[in-house]
Enzyme design. Structure first.
Site, PDB file in Angstrom:
ATOM      1  N   HIS A 132      -9.935  22.336 -25.266  1.00  0.00           N
ATOM      2  CA  HIS A 132      -9.516  23.861 -25.556  1.00  0.00           C
ATOM      3  C   HIS A 132     -10.318  24.092 -27.126  1.00  0.00           C
ATOM      4  O   HIS A 132     -11.164  25.021 -26.640  1.00  0.00           O
ATOM      5  CB  HIS A 132      -7.739  24.540 -25.963  1.00  0.00           C
ATOM      6  CG  HIS A 132      -6.942  23.816 -24.798  1.00  0.00           C
ATOM      7  ND1 HIS A 132      -6.919  24.145 -23.508  1.00  0.00           N
ATOM      8  CD2 HIS A 132      -5.703  24.097 -24.324  1.00  0.00           C
ATOM      9  CE1 HIS A 132      -6.791  24.629 -22.190  1.00  0.00           C
ATOM     10  NE2 HIS A 132      -5.338  23.730 -23.291  1.00  0.00           N
TER      11      HIS A 132
ATOM     12  N   ASP B  17     -10.099  26.090 -17.496  1.00  0.00           N
ATOM     13  CA  ASP B  17      -9.484  25.899 -19.141  1.00  0.00           C
ATOM     14  C   ASP B  17      -9.104  26.731 -19.486  1.00  0.00           C
ATOM     15  O   ASP B  17     -10.250  27.878 -19.360  1.00  0.00           O
ATOM     16  CB  ASP B  17     -10.258  25.377 -19.960  1.00  0.00           C
ATOM     17  CG  ASP B  17     -10.024  25.313 -21.575  1.00  0.00           C
ATOM     18  OD1 ASP B  17      -9.048  26.084 -21.506  1.00  0.00           O
ATOM     19  OD2 ASP B  17     -10.553  24.159 -22.098  1.00  0.00           O
ATOM     20  N   HIS B  18      -7.518  27.273 -19.695  1.00  0.00           N
ATOM     21  CA  HIS B  18      -6.541  27.968 -19.056  1.00  0.00           C
ATOM     22  C   HIS B  18      -7.133  29.360 -20.876  1.00  0.00           C
ATOM     23  O   HIS B  18      -7.749  30.652 -20.456  1.00  0.00           O
ATOM     24  CB  HIS B  18      -5.705  28.722 -18.890  1.00  0.00           C
ATOM     25  CG  HIS B  18      -4.574  27.789 -20.424  1.00  0.00           C
ATOM     26  ND1 HIS B  18      -4.418  26.486 -20.615  1.00  0.00           N
ATOM     27  CD2 HIS B  18      -4.638  28.187 -21.238  1.00  0.00           C
ATOM     28  CE1 HIS B  18      -3.627  26.896 -21.794  1.00  0.00           C
ATOM     29  NE2 HIS B  18      -2.856  27.881 -22.690  1.00  0.00           N
TER      30      HIS B  18
HETATM   31  C1  BG6 Z   1      -1.637  23.136 -22.885  1.00  0.00           C
HETATM   32  C2  BG6 Z   1      -1.206  21.744 -22.973  1.00  0.00           C
HETATM   33  O1  BG6 Z   1      -3.312  22.878 -21.931  1.00  0.00           O
HETATM   34  O2  BG6 Z   1      -2.145  23.957 -23.385  1.00  0.00           O
HETATM   35  C3  BG6 Z   1       0.289  21.867 -23.914  1.00  0.00           C
HETATM   36  O3  BG6 Z   1      -1.517  21.419 -21.812  1.00  0.00           O
HETATM   37  C4  BG6 Z   1       0.082  23.472 -24.599  1.00  0.00           C
HETATM   38  O4  BG6 Z   1       0.701  21.197 -23.659  1.00  0.00           O
HETATM   39  C5  BG6 Z   1      -1.138  24.803 -24.188  1.00  0.00           C
HETATM   40  O5  BG6 Z   1       0.760  23.853 -25.106  1.00  0.00           O
HETATM   41  C6  BG6 Z   1      -1.441  24.993 -25.171  1.00  0.00           C
HETATM   42  O6  BG6 Z   1      -1.196  26.738 -24.464  1.00  0.00           O
HETATM   43  P1  BG6 Z   1      -1.519  27.715 -25.461  1.00  0.00           P
HETATM   44  O7  BG6 Z   1      -2.041  28.638 -24.463  1.00  0.00           O
HETATM   45  O8  BG6 Z   1       0.128  28.430 -25.341  1.00  0.00           O
HETATM   46  O9  BG6 Z   1      -2.233  27.720 -27.046  1.00  0.00           O
END
Ligand code: BG6
Length: 488
Positions: free
Chosen positions: A242, A179-180
């Site tokens: 997230h 989960d990045h």
């Molecule tokens: C991704 C989703 O996991 O996270 C995207 O698939 C989203 O739809 C993105 O735009 C948002 O990540 P961050 O790091 O830009 O908040």
């Protein structure tokens, strides 16, 4: 050559590889943070030789890397990169991959391999099966690990099925589910903020906190991702992963150490305590929205009911949080890009300044700004000078941008790749956490899939979402707080 580490990017020509993985690897190499003998193999369907693959990845990493990859760093990295053309359904492709790996590893006493599944989820299972059949997953002379991108399943049952397939080949300690958000510097700082400062923890509970709000808003629309997004929607795309991760970090008990299992167990305990709403209860505790113009996006079904916005009220039934509402919201095509956690503290028990004719002081809010401008704000009341007892709100702020000017704020994938290579699973999701997260949102997905479900609210592109989401908080006497950007 005593040891060789190889990363195999399955789906090596895709967006993720070009925009995130290669830029992160090049940056880590430039910082000297990669194992000395590290090779990277792109494994994908497109026809390439090593040279044309390097060219493709160079232009992707240069154009889309954040920050863009520059030529000298690329040139130093490129020799590590090679390509194997693959058909995931064809066992011969995996034999070719094994041949390439063995050639790279020839003469090494230790060989470690990281398989990165940067492919569509439908291909996770065939890829795992292919690795197994070619004997690539067997731990001989070193470790074998697999990194699995989100989405991990599309509901609780499919996630469990995927787990079964993965576990038939890899043990849980070999699986790194991404989960990045957990790799973001500011998200890791939530732990430091909570557990390396003693002044907040005594207040961090139902006695002092009125409600907690977690927002992840985005200005972007679905753009060219409709093929994926229209069958996922905001709950699968942002909430199940997230937002629930942020919820865990803000609500978890202090772990006894920084050890991966201790941290991961504390996160799971939070989800375990989240009150399970039934689909019927979710109808009263959640709002679904779709931005105006979504149905005209290319690739979206003309009658799509896919929500691009969600807001919901959750409760965590444990001693610390009993009765404190946690509001979560996320949406595309909104007024601003902001990931933020706002902790709203209780009002003072007695408003002694009321007789001065001024309004009640605004409640204290601690906003943890996850992105894009990471930091903290603490809102408190202060006296306006030379104005009897007139009260106004002021902010105490910390921002990485100013306090650590000149420091790189690394992209999440740098940290995640470095940790996966080092075997540190703290920032990755354990199997039981995935299951818990799905079991929370599955009833919501069922609620919204029911044609008799509450209506899908429309909201204007560039707004803060449907009015019904404001009403959700107003029912409890609250309003959305946003301190990290400009006020809503
Ligand atoms: C991704 C989703 O996991 O996270 C995207 O698939 C989203 O739809 C993105 O735009 C948002 O990540 P961050 O790091 O830009 O908040």
């Amino acid at each position: 050559m005593s040891s060789v580490t190889t990363i195999v990017i399955i789906g090596g020509t895709g967006d993720l590889a070009q925009r995130k993985l290669l830029p992160a690897l090049v940056r880590l190499a430039a910082k000297g943070r990669l194992p000395e003998n590290l090779a990277v193999i792109g494994f994908a369907r497109a026809q390439h030789d090593d040279a044309s693959y390097r060219e493709l990845m160079w232009s992707g990493a240069h154009e889309h890397g954040d920050p863009p990859v520059e030529r000298p760093a690329w040139d130093a990295f490129a020799p590590r990169l090679s390509y194997v053309c693959a058909d995931l359904a064809d066992p011969a492709s995996f034999d070719t991959l094994r041949g390439r790996l063995e050639a790279i590893e020839a003469g090494a006493e230790r060989v470690d391999r990281l398989f990165y599944l940067a492919i569509s989820p439908a291909l996770f299972a065939p890829a795992i099966a292919g690795l197994e059949a070619a004997g690539l997953a067997r731990e001989e002379k070193g470790w074998r690990r697999v990194v699995v991108e989100k989405p991990f399943g599309h509901d609780e049952e499919s996630a469990a099925e995927l787990d079964r397939r993965i576990h038939a080949v890899f043990g849980e300690s070999q699986v790194y589910r991404i989960d990045h958000y957990l790799g973001k510097e500011t998200v890791q700082n939530l732990l430091v903020f909570r557990f390396a400062n003693a002044i907040f923890e005594p207040l961090w509970n139902r006695n002092y906190i009125d409600n907690v709000q977690i927002t992840a808003s985005e200005e972007v629309t679905v753009g060219d991702r409709a093929g994926y997004y229209d069958s996922s929607g905001v709950v699968r795309d942002m909430v199940q992963n997230h937002l629930l991760q942020l919820l865990c970090l803000v609500a978890m008990e202090p772990p006894s150490s920084q050890n991966a299992e201790s941290l991961r167990s504390k996160r799971v305990e939070v989800l375990d305590a989240v009150r399970r709403w039934s689909p019927k209860e979710f109808a009263k505790n959640a709002v679904a929205g779709q931005y105006d113009g979504y149905l005209d996006e290319r690739g979206v079904a003309p009658d799509s009911r896919t929500p691009t916005y969600a807001a919901m009220r959750l409760f965590i039934d444990n001693w610390r949080w009993q009765g404190v509402p946690f509001y979560l919201r996320s949406g595309k095509a909104m007024a601003g890009k902001r990931s933020e956690i706002a902790i709203q503290f209780k009002a003072p028990p007695l408003t002694i300044f009321a007789h001065q004719g001024s309004q009640d002081p605004a409640p204290n809010v601690l906003a943890m700004c996850v992105g894009p401008d990471g930091g903290f704000h603490l809102r408190f009341s202060t006296k306006v000078p030379d104005q009897a007892m007139l009260i106004e709100s002021a902010h105490m702020e910390f921002h990485y941008r100013t306090s650590f000017a000149g420091h790189e704020i690394p992209e999440a994938y740098q940290r995640l790749l470095e940790d996966a290579l080092a075997g540190d699973a703290s920032l990755f999701i354990r199997s039981d956490q995935i299951a818990q997260a799905w079991s929370i949102v599955d009833p919501l997905l069922r609620c919204w899939a029911d044609p008799a479900s509450p209506k899908l609210e429309r909201y204007a592109t560039g707004s803060w979402g449907p009015a019904a989401a404001d009403e959700l908080l107003a029912q409890d006497g609250f309003a959305w707080q946003s301190l990290c950007g400009h006020d809503e």
